[in-house]
Design a protein around this motif. Sequence first.
Motif, short mmCIF file in Angstrom:
data_model
loop_
_atom_site.label_atom_id
_atom_site.label_comp_id
_atom_site.label_asym_id
_atom_site.label_seq_id
_atom_site.Cartn_x
_atom_site.Cartn_y
_atom_site.Cartn_z
N THR A 1 -1.89 -3.38 0.47
CA THR A 1 -2.31 -2.32 1.48
C THR A 1 -3.64 -2.70 2.08
OG1 THR A 1 -0.85 -0.68 0.41
CG2 THR A 1 -2.45 0.15 1.95
N SER B 1 -6.74 -0.99 4.00
CA SER B 1 -7.22 0.19 4.29
C SER B 1 -8.45 0.05 4.85
CB SER B 1 -7.05 1.04 3.34
OG SER B 1 -7.85 0.84 2.27
N ASP C 1 -11.85 2.47 6.06
CA ASP C 1 -12.44 3.91 5.91
C ASP C 1 -13.79 3.79 6.74
OD1 ASP C 1 -13.66 5.94 4.50
OD2 ASP C 1 -11.66 6.10 3.29
N GLN D 1 -9.68 7.19 8.82
CA GLN D 1 -9.10 6.58 7.76
C GLN D 1 -7.61 6.08 8.21
OE1 GLN D 1 -8.25 8.87 4.40
NE2 GLN D 1 -9.89 8.06 3.22
N SER E 1 -4.43 3.03 7.27
CA SER E 1 -4.16 1.80 6.32
C SER E 1 -2.51 1.21 6.89
CB SER E 1 -4.14 2.07 4.74
OG SER E 1 -3.21 3.36 4.81
#
Lengths: 145, 134
Positions: free
Chosen positions: B63, B65, B67, B91, B93
Amino acid sequence: MFGFPGFDTSIFDDLLRIQREMESMVGGPLTTAIRSMGSVAFPAVNVGTTPEEVDVYLFAPGVDPTTLDINLQNNVLTVAGERRVIREEGASYYRKERFNGEFRRVLTLPEDVDPDRVDATYTEGVLHIRIERKESSKPRQIKVN
Amino acid sequence: MSDKTELTTTQATEVQPAAEQKRVEQIVRPAVDIFEDDSGITVHADMPGVSKERLAVKVEGDTLSIDGVAEIPMPERMEPLYAEVRATHYQRSFTLSPEMDVDKVEASLKNGVLTLRIPKREEHKPKKIEVKVG
């Protein structure tokens, strides 16, 4: 913004949520501001006020600030420009969510803004336009003799 | 055996509501463009107001991601008049596939646009297969 610390926007949030729910039920509100653009507008706009000034924030990432055309006629602010997303030829695109093309946003500001005292800065993709209020409408301390 | 597992799950769910009492922070899902060419995948994400210091790009397992927190300088005592942007925390992902070289992900940030380059492993770059005419 305005979910920012320091602002209690809980009532505002609830109203907005109710409004969104209504919109999704009936396919749009019956009455909207004449210049509002729905939820897909680019750039997104926030406006805040203090007794001295009006602050407009436009969330316009990836825009060349020299191509921006900012115009204030009395209390009507127009911001126009374009964002050209460079598309790679021969590549396969999975998502194209980002705005691409020309934009124009028009906002009605409080009536006491002074069109002669405006400044604009572009930082990290946010255009901040600061307009002072006219002297006559600023709060004054009145002394009691 | 399977009954026992189910029971455990139910109990765990029952505990949750109390923890949810806390006001949930609003998260913005940044708009993205994603494309692939022979050497890898490129992601562009709109994250206005986010500086390098307040951006985190992470790969955990498969994953990827992103942020970021926008920080917009505002005068004191400012009152909101109108707001289309109501949260400052971005955010999002993505699940990667095994042919991507997660150790070589490159990230850059300019004017509020994040660019991620995820290269493919060398052995997965496409090879042209010649068709012989018999």
